[in-house]
Design a protein around this motif. Sequence first.
Motif, PDB file in Angstrom:
ATOM      1  N   LEU A   1      45.287  63.040  70.213  1.00  0.00           N
ATOM      2  CA  LEU A   1      45.239  63.643  68.884  1.00  0.00           C
ATOM      3  C   LEU A   1      44.035  63.114  68.113  1.00  0.00           C
ATOM      4  O   LEU A   1      43.903  61.917  67.950  1.00  0.00           O
ATOM      5  CB  LEU A   1      46.507  63.284  68.106  1.00  0.00           C
ATOM      6  N   PRO A   2      43.205  64.000  67.646  1.00  0.00           N
ATOM      7  CA  PRO A   2      42.099  63.516  66.820  1.00  0.00           C
ATOM      8  C   PRO A   2      42.632  63.023  65.486  1.00  0.00           C
ATOM      9  O   PRO A   2      43.503  63.638  64.890  1.00  0.00           O
ATOM     10  CB  PRO A   2      41.200  64.735  66.640  1.00  0.00           C
ATOM     11  N   GLY A   3      42.136  61.947  65.056  1.00  0.00           N
ATOM     12  CA  GLY A   3      42.542  61.391  63.773  1.00  0.00           C
ATOM     13  C   GLY A   3      41.631  60.239  63.428  1.00  0.00           C
ATOM     14  O   GLY A   3      40.753  59.893  64.200  1.00  0.00           O
ATOM     15  N   PRO A   4      41.848  59.637  62.277  1.00  0.00           N
ATOM     16  CA  PRO A   4      40.953  58.561  61.832  1.00  0.00           C
ATOM     17  C   PRO A   4      40.890  57.389  62.824  1.00  0.00           C
ATOM     18  O   PRO A   4      39.822  56.870  63.075  1.00  0.00           O
ATOM     19  CB  PRO A   4      41.539  58.121  60.494  1.00  0.00           C
ATOM     20  N   SER A   5      42.034  56.998  63.397  1.00  0.00           N
ATOM     21  CA  SER A   5      41.991  55.843  64.304  1.00  0.00           C
ATOM     22  C   SER A   5      41.250  56.190  65.593  1.00  0.00           C
ATOM     23  O   SER A   5      40.505  55.380  66.128  1.00  0.00           O
ATOM     24  CB  SER A   5      43.398  55.330  64.602  1.00  0.00           C
ATOM     25  N   ARG A   6      41.444  57.420  66.093  1.00  0.00           N
ATOM     26  CA  ARG A   6      40.709  57.830  67.298  1.00  0.00           C
ATOM     27  C   ARG A   6      39.215  57.904  67.006  1.00  0.00           C
ATOM     28  O   ARG A   6      38.393  57.474  67.802  1.00  0.00           O
ATOM     29  CB  ARG A   6      41.223  59.171  67.814  1.00  0.00           C
ATOM     30  N   MET A   7      38.855  58.438  65.860  1.00  0.00           N
ATOM     31  CA  MET A   7      37.443  58.521  65.492  1.00  0.00           C
ATOM     32  C   MET A   7      36.837  57.129  65.345  1.00  0.00           C
ATOM     33  O   MET A   7      35.714  56.897  65.758  1.00  0.00           O
ATOM     34  CB  MET A   7      37.270  59.315  64.196  1.00  0.00           C
ATOM     35  N   ALA A   8      37.591  56.210  64.775  1.00  0.00           N
ATOM     36  CA  ALA A   8      37.100  54.842  64.636  1.00  0.00           C
ATOM     37  C   ALA A   8      36.892  54.216  66.007  1.00  0.00           C
ATOM     38  O   ALA A   8      35.902  53.538  66.249  1.00  0.00           O
ATOM     39  CB  ALA A   8      38.071  54.006  63.809  1.00  0.00           C
ATOM     40  N   ALA A   9      37.833  54.477  66.922  1.00  0.00           N
ATOM     41  CA  ALA A   9      37.699  53.932  68.273  1.00  0.00           C
ATOM     42  C   ALA A   9      36.488  54.540  68.973  1.00  0.00           C
ATOM     43  O   ALA A   9      35.727  53.842  69.635  1.00  0.00           O
ATOM     44  CB  ALA A   9      38.964  54.185  69.082  1.00  0.00           C
ATOM     45  N   LEU A  10      36.299  55.847  68.817  1.00  0.00           N
ATOM     46  CA  LEU A  10      35.143  56.493  69.438  1.00  0.00           C
ATOM     47  C   LEU A  10      33.852  55.988  68.839  1.00  0.00           C
ATOM     48  O   LEU A  10      32.893  55.732  69.548  1.00  0.00           O
ATOM     49  CB  LEU A  10      35.242  58.014  69.293  1.00  0.00           C
ATOM     50  N   SER A  11      33.819  55.815  67.533  1.00  0.00           N
ATOM     51  CA  SER A  11      32.579  55.340  66.935  1.00  0.00           C
ATOM     52  C   SER A  11      32.307  53.888  67.329  1.00  0.00           C
ATOM     53  O   SER A  11      31.150  53.524  67.514  1.00  0.00           O
ATOM     54  CB  SER A  11      32.592  55.523  65.418  1.00  0.00           C
ATOM     55  N   ALA A  12      33.337  53.075  67.471  1.00  0.00           N
ATOM     56  CA  ALA A  12      33.132  51.702  67.937  1.00  0.00           C
ATOM     57  C   ALA A  12      32.592  51.714  69.367  1.00  0.00           C
ATOM     58  O   ALA A  12      31.685  50.950  69.703  1.00  0.00           O
ATOM     59  CB  ALA A  12      34.432  50.903  67.863  1.00  0.00           C
ATOM     60  N   ALA A  13      33.127  52.594  70.205  1.00  0.00           N
ATOM     61  CA  ALA A  13      32.643  52.695  71.586  1.00  0.00           C
ATOM     62  C   ALA A  13      31.192  53.172  71.609  1.00  0.00           C
ATOM     63  O   ALA A  13      30.367  52.638  72.357  1.00  0.00           O
ATOM     64  CB  ALA A  13      33.537  53.635  72.392  1.00  0.00           C
ATOM     65  N   ALA A  14      30.875  54.147  70.784  1.00  0.00           N
ATOM     66  CA  ALA A  14      29.495  54.645  70.726  1.00  0.00           C
ATOM     67  C   ALA A  14      28.550  53.555  70.231  1.00  0.00           C
ATOM     68  O   ALA A  14      27.454  53.380  70.780  1.00  0.00           O
ATOM     69  CB  ALA A  14      29.420  55.878  69.823  1.00  0.00           C
ATOM     70  N   ARG A  15      28.991  52.832  69.206  1.00  0.00           N
ATOM     71  CA  ARG A  15      28.153  51.728  68.697  1.00  0.00           C
ATOM     72  C   ARG A  15      27.991  50.647  69.754  1.00  0.00           C
ATOM     73  O   ARG A  15      26.900  50.098  69.938  1.00  0.00           O
ATOM     74  CB  ARG A  15      28.766  51.135  67.425  1.00  0.00           C
ATOM     75  N   ALA A  16      29.069  50.326  70.457  1.00  0.00           N
ATOM     76  CA  ALA A  16      29.013  49.282  71.488  1.00  0.00           C
ATOM     77  C   ALA A  16      28.075  49.693  72.619  1.00  0.00           C
ATOM     78  O   ALA A  16      27.286  48.875  73.112  1.00  0.00           O
ATOM     79  CB  ALA A  16      30.410  48.997  72.024  1.00  0.00           C
ATOM     80  N   ALA A  17      28.160  50.952  73.032  1.00  0.00           N
ATOM     81  CA  ALA A  17      27.280  51.433  74.111  1.00  0.00           C
ATOM     82  C   ALA A  17      25.826  51.353  73.668  1.00  0.00           C
ATOM     83  O   ALA A  17      24.949  50.930  74.441  1.00  0.00           O
ATOM     84  CB  ALA A  17      27.661  52.859  74.503  1.00  0.00           C
ATOM     85  N   GLU A  18      25.562  51.729  72.423  1.00  0.00           N
ATOM     86  CA  GLU A  18      24.198  51.657  71.910  1.00  0.00           C
ATOM     87  C   GLU A  18      23.720  50.203  71.849  1.00  0.00           C
ATOM     88  O   GLU A  18      22.583  49.899  72.184  1.00  0.00           O
ATOM     89  CB  GLU A  18      24.123  52.311  70.525  1.00  0.00           C
ATOM     90  N   ARG A  19      24.590  49.304  71.425  1.00  0.00           N
ATOM     91  CA  ARG A  19      24.239  47.882  71.369  1.00  0.00           C
ATOM     92  C   ARG A  19      23.948  47.355  72.779  1.00  0.00           C
ATOM     93  O   ARG A  19      23.006  46.592  72.992  1.00  0.00           O
ATOM     94  CB  ARG A  19      25.347  47.074  70.707  1.00  0.00           C
ATOM     95  N   LEU A  20      24.762  47.753  73.765  1.00  0.00           N
ATOM     96  CA  LEU A  20      24.513  47.325  75.152  1.00  0.00           C
ATOM     97  C   LEU A  20      23.125  47.771  75.606  1.00  0.00           C
ATOM     98  O   LEU A  20      22.407  47.006  76.258  1.00  0.00           O
ATOM     99  CB  LEU A  20      25.578  47.906  76.090  1.00  0.00           C
ATOM    100  N   ARG A  21      22.760  48.985  75.271  1.00  0.00           N
ATOM    101  CA  ARG A  21      21.439  49.498  75.666  1.00  0.00           C
ATOM    102  C   ARG A  21      20.319  48.775  74.909  1.00  0.00           C
ATOM    103  O   ARG A  21      19.317  48.388  75.496  1.00  0.00           O
ATOM    104  CB  ARG A  21      21.362  51.005  75.432  1.00  0.00           C
ATOM    105  N   ALA A  22      20.496  48.607  73.614  1.00  0.00           N
ATOM    106  CA  ALA A  22      19.452  48.010  72.778  1.00  0.00           C
ATOM    107  C   ALA A  22      19.233  46.535  73.108  1.00  0.00           C
ATOM    108  O   ALA A  22      18.106  46.046  73.031  1.00  0.00           O
ATOM    109  CB  ALA A  22      19.814  48.171  71.297  1.00  0.00           C
ATOM    110  N   GLU A  23      20.296  45.837  73.451  1.00  0.00           N
ATOM    111  CA  GLU A  23      20.212  44.397  73.695  1.00  0.00           C
ATOM    112  C   GLU A  23      20.238  44.048  75.182  1.00  0.00           C
ATOM    113  O   GLU A  23      20.411  42.887  75.545  1.00  0.00           O
ATOM    114  CB  GLU A  23      21.358  43.683  72.965  1.00  0.00           C
ATOM    115  N   ALA A  24      20.045  45.043  76.035  1.00  0.00           N
ATOM    116  CA  ALA A  24      20.189  44.824  77.482  1.00  0.00           C
ATOM    117  C   ALA A  24      19.273  43.722  77.995  1.00  0.00           C
ATOM    118  O   ALA A  24      19.725  42.862  78.767  1.00  0.00           O
ATOM    119  CB  ALA A  24      19.939  46.123  78.242  1.00  0.00           C
ATOM    120  N   ASP A  25      18.015  43.713  77.593  1.00  0.00           N
ATOM    121  CA  ASP A  25      17.093  42.694  78.105  1.00  0.00           C
ATOM    122  C   ASP A  25      17.520  41.293  77.689  1.00  0.00           C
ATOM    123  O   ASP A  25      17.572  40.379  78.515  1.00  0.00           O
ATOM    124  CB  ASP A  25      15.656  42.968  77.643  1.00  0.00           C
TER     125      ASP A  25
END
Length: 139
Positions: A1-25
């Motif tokens: 079900l889409p909702g605020p908690s799911r969106m927060a989880a997705l945005s945290a995952a998206a932010r985490a993936a971006e951080r992994l890429r940005a800080e990979a080296d």
Amino acid sequence: LPGPSRMAALSAAARAAERLRAEADALARALTDRLYAEMPALLDRYGAVGRQKCLQDMGYNLEHLAPAVELADPAVFARYARWLDDLLRARGIPTGEVRRSLELMEQAVHERFPPDEADAVVPCIRAGLAALAGDGGPR
């Protein structure tokens, strides 16, 4: 079900993936330094070339972790970890070293990432660890 908690989880995952890429080296360097500090015999066993390959492999690990985190699909990283372990064992690198690198990765994520982002990353790393232990025989 889409909702605020799911969106927060997705945005945290998206932010985490971006951080992994940005800080990979930087993460790859930190992980390699920790692994070699903890297991100094690695330098004797593999030499400077082996340390450089380890650094490269840490980068690949992070490169494969990011999409699993972004997709919130730990099985993606578990398949990669199993493949990596098979590849490295064929080259004489024991599973214990692969396992320890993933454990150190989890520690680094807890230290460097905000809690919500770490919570998005850790299940993928743990799926990788479980894959290393899950094939049945000793490794």
